[in-house]
Write a protein that holds these residues in place. Structure first.
Motif, short mmCIF file in Angstrom:
data_model
loop_
_atom_site.label_atom_id
_atom_site.label_comp_id
_atom_site.label_asym_id
_atom_site.label_seq_id
_atom_site.Cartn_x
_atom_site.Cartn_y
_atom_site.Cartn_z
N PHE A 214 -51.61 16.07 -6.45
CA PHE A 214 -50.88 15.15 -7.32
C PHE A 214 -49.44 15.64 -7.50
O PHE A 214 -49.21 16.80 -7.84
CB PHE A 214 -51.56 15.04 -8.69
CG PHE A 214 -52.84 14.27 -8.66
CD1 PHE A 214 -52.87 12.91 -8.92
CD2 PHE A 214 -54.04 14.91 -8.37
CE1 PHE A 214 -54.06 12.19 -8.89
CE2 PHE A 214 -55.23 14.21 -8.33
CZ PHE A 214 -55.24 12.84 -8.59
N SER A 215 -48.50 14.74 -7.33
CA SER A 215 -47.10 15.15 -7.48
C SER A 215 -46.78 15.60 -8.89
O SER A 215 -45.89 16.44 -9.09
CB SER A 215 -46.17 14.01 -7.05
OG SER A 215 -46.33 12.86 -7.86
N ASP A 217 -48.44 17.55 -10.80
CA ASP A 217 -48.66 18.99 -10.89
C ASP A 217 -47.52 19.76 -10.23
O ASP A 217 -47.30 20.93 -10.55
CB ASP A 217 -50.00 19.38 -10.26
CG ASP A 217 -51.11 19.54 -11.28
OD1 ASP A 217 -51.03 18.89 -12.34
OD2 ASP A 217 -52.04 20.32 -11.03
N TRP A 218 -46.84 19.12 -9.32
CA TRP A 218 -45.69 19.75 -8.65
C TRP A 218 -44.48 19.82 -9.58
O TRP A 218 -43.91 20.89 -9.80
CB TRP A 218 -45.38 18.95 -7.39
CG TRP A 218 -44.10 19.27 -6.70
CD1 TRP A 218 -43.62 20.50 -6.35
CD2 TRP A 218 -43.12 18.32 -6.25
NE1 TRP A 218 -42.42 20.38 -5.70
CE2 TRP A 218 -42.09 19.05 -5.63
CE3 TRP A 218 -43.04 16.92 -6.31
CZ2 TRP A 218 -40.97 18.42 -5.07
CZ3 TRP A 218 -41.95 16.31 -5.73
CH2 TRP A 218 -40.93 17.05 -5.14
N PHE A 219 -44.09 18.67 -10.19
CA PHE A 219 -42.83 18.66 -10.92
C PHE A 219 -42.98 18.74 -12.43
O PHE A 219 -42.00 19.03 -13.13
CB PHE A 219 -41.98 17.43 -10.56
CG PHE A 219 -42.59 16.10 -10.92
CD1 PHE A 219 -42.62 15.65 -12.22
CD2 PHE A 219 -43.10 15.27 -9.92
CE1 PHE A 219 -43.16 14.42 -12.54
CE2 PHE A 219 -43.64 14.03 -10.23
CZ PHE A 219 -43.67 13.60 -11.56
N TYR A 220 -44.17 18.50 -12.97
CA TYR A 220 -44.28 18.46 -14.43
C TYR A 220 -44.03 19.80 -15.10
O TYR A 220 -43.51 19.84 -16.22
CB TYR A 220 -45.62 17.86 -14.87
CG TYR A 220 -45.40 16.83 -15.95
CD1 TYR A 220 -45.21 15.48 -15.62
CD2 TYR A 220 -45.30 17.20 -17.29
CE1 TYR A 220 -44.96 14.55 -16.61
CE2 TYR A 220 -45.04 16.27 -18.27
CZ TYR A 220 -44.87 14.94 -17.93
OH TYR A 220 -44.59 14.02 -18.91
N PRO A 221 -44.35 20.94 -14.49
CA PRO A 221 -43.95 22.20 -15.12
C PRO A 221 -42.45 22.30 -15.34
O PRO A 221 -42.00 22.96 -16.29
CB PRO A 221 -44.45 23.25 -14.12
CG PRO A 221 -45.65 22.60 -13.50
CD PRO A 221 -45.24 21.17 -13.33
N TRP A 240 -41.15 19.54 -1.47
CA TRP A 240 -40.31 18.34 -1.42
C TRP A 240 -40.74 17.40 -0.30
O TRP A 240 -40.95 16.20 -0.52
CB TRP A 240 -38.85 18.74 -1.25
CG TRP A 240 -37.89 17.59 -1.32
CD1 TRP A 240 -37.47 16.80 -0.30
CD2 TRP A 240 -37.25 17.09 -2.50
NE1 TRP A 240 -36.60 15.85 -0.74
CE2 TRP A 240 -36.45 16.00 -2.09
CE3 TRP A 240 -37.27 17.46 -3.84
CZ2 TRP A 240 -35.66 15.29 -2.99
CZ3 TRP A 240 -36.48 16.74 -4.74
CH2 TRP A 240 -35.70 15.67 -4.32
N ASP A 241 -40.87 17.92 0.89
CA ASP A 241 -41.20 17.07 2.04
C ASP A 241 -42.62 16.52 1.98
O ASP A 241 -42.93 15.52 2.64
CB ASP A 241 -41.00 17.84 3.34
CG ASP A 241 -39.54 18.16 3.61
OD1 ASP A 241 -38.67 17.47 3.06
OD2 ASP A 241 -39.26 19.11 4.36
N ARG A 242 -43.47 17.14 1.21
CA ARG A 242 -44.84 16.66 1.06
C ARG A 242 -44.89 15.40 0.20
O ARG A 242 -45.71 14.51 0.42
CB ARG A 242 -45.71 17.75 0.43
CG ARG A 242 -47.19 17.38 0.31
CD ARG A 242 -47.98 18.39 -0.51
NE ARG A 242 -47.79 19.76 -0.04
CZ ARG A 242 -48.33 20.82 -0.64
NH1 ARG A 242 -49.07 20.65 -1.73
NH2 ARG A 242 -48.12 22.03 -0.17
N ARG A 251 -44.42 10.12 -3.67
CA ARG A 251 -45.86 9.88 -3.61
C ARG A 251 -46.52 10.25 -4.94
O ARG A 251 -46.14 11.23 -5.58
CB ARG A 251 -46.51 10.74 -2.53
CG ARG A 251 -46.15 10.41 -1.10
CD ARG A 251 -46.88 11.37 -0.19
NE ARG A 251 -46.41 11.35 1.18
CZ ARG A 251 -47.08 10.80 2.20
NH1 ARG A 251 -48.24 10.20 1.98
NH2 ARG A 251 -46.60 10.84 3.42
N CYS A 252 -47.55 9.51 -5.28
CA CYS A 252 -48.40 9.90 -6.41
C CYS A 252 -49.28 11.07 -6.01
O CYS A 252 -49.40 12.06 -6.74
CB CYS A 252 -49.24 8.72 -6.87
SG CYS A 252 -50.37 9.12 -8.24
#
Length: 346
Positions: A214-215, A217-221, A240-242, A251-252
């Protein structure tokens, strides 16, 4: 009256006002803002919509009134044992499950409302909701200080913690503490709990259930303010590229050909907090293909392999996320500082 919000080259003031009108149109008489007219309501997304209406309410009085109604609805919607039911339909709870980030998020919204409007009296009235919501979330702490994701209908705590949830609660604890200082209600224990969450988010990601596809989890921190500086830049670069599809948005989930306007706009907020304005503006521009030109609402997402909008819904919180992203980039309201983690800069 404040100036109309706009972002040159991306959205004009009248376009943003029309998007906000969709939120007003969707609001139920008691004040709840569902996902779409006739749909269900959850408190986290409801508060996001209230924040967007407070932003546009600086120049449109009916939007300001709608934002107040949204917050006042929270008073009557509370669960008698703390928090809020995870889902309402036409104002009626349809589950006894109560989620930690739902309970905590009014702290973010009400600090945002105070910084946007300057209405201290309203903040004082709403303070009990902030206090009760954050204490409900803190009662779900696990052995290491992480926040378990929810409390079940029978009152038992969830069996795992989620990185996005803990990042959101971290943000809410910081906002609640900052609001408390402004109201003469200092809560150092909230700052201490946020400090511990920050340590875990940065150093013990293994404590959280694996939702790395889930994106959020990537950016929310980063969006929640727990990961900053060099660590934030490295985190974004790594994946980023993912997640980012040039020209379409974010992407969600990493394993599906599906971009969403809300995740895109929330990444914009994270990028803006990091000072990455050029990338933020580009992504917000990319996702405008999901704007409905007829009334300014935003479609939730786009399945680019099938070249179709999916799901076939125009979620209120998606339009709200776009408005909040514009406000953060424009720095038009004091409330934007909530997402820039600069609420102490008066």
């Amino acid at each position: 009256m404040g100036a109309l919000l706009s972002l040159p080259g991306v959205l004009r003031a009248e376009q943003i006002a029309r998007s906000a009108e969709y939120l007003v149109h969707s609001q139920e008489p008691e004040g709840a803002i569902p996902w779409f007219p006739g749909g269900h309501t959850d408190v986290w997304d409801h508060v996001e919509c209230a924040m967007a209406l407070a932003v546009t309410g600086r120049s449109v009085p009916s939007h300001a009134a709608a934002a107040r109604r949204a917050y006042l609805w929270l008073e009557s919607a509370r669960h008698p044992d703390g928090g809020w039911p995870a889902k309402f339909r036409q104002g009626v709870p349809v589950t006894g499950l109560r989620e930690a980030n739902h309970a905590a998020y009014p702290a973010v919204g009400l600090l945002h409302h105070l910084l946007t409007t300057g209405d201290t009296a309203f903040a004082e009235r709403m303070w009990p909701l902030v206090e009760e919501g954050l204490e409900f979330a803190l009662a779900l702490r696990g052995a290491h200080g992480e926040i378990l994701w929810a409390r079940a209908e029978d009152g038992s705590p969830g069996d795992h913690a989620l990185l996005t949830v803990c990042s959101s609660v971290h943000h809410a604890l910081r906002c609640g503490a900052a609001l408390g200082v402004r109201l003469g209600q200092e809560r150092p224990a909230w700052e201490a709990a946020a400090d511990r969450l920050e340590e875990l988010i940065n150093g013990r990601e293994d404590l959280f259930a694996d939702r790395s596809r889930f994106s959020m989890d990537w950016f929310y921190p980063i969006l929640g303010g727990a990961v900053t500086g060099v660590a934030a830049k490295e985190r974004l670069k790594e994946r980023w590229d993912r997640f980012v599809i040039p020209g379409l948005g974010v992407r969600c989930v990493s394993d599906q050909p599906w971009v969403t306007a809300a995740e895109s706009s929330e990444l914009v907020l994270a990028l803006t907090a990091m000072g990455e304005r050029e990338a933020a503006v580009r992504i917000l521009g990319d996702v405008q293909h999901l704007r409905d030109p007829h009334d300014g609402a935003y479609w939730t997402g786009y399945q680019f392999a099938e070249q179709t909008r999916w799901p076939v819904e125009r979620s209120t919180w998606t339009s709200a996320a776009v408005i909040l992203a514009v406000d953060a980039l424009a720095g038009a309201t004091g409330g934007s500082r909530v997402f820039l983690h600069a609420w102490d800069e008066d």
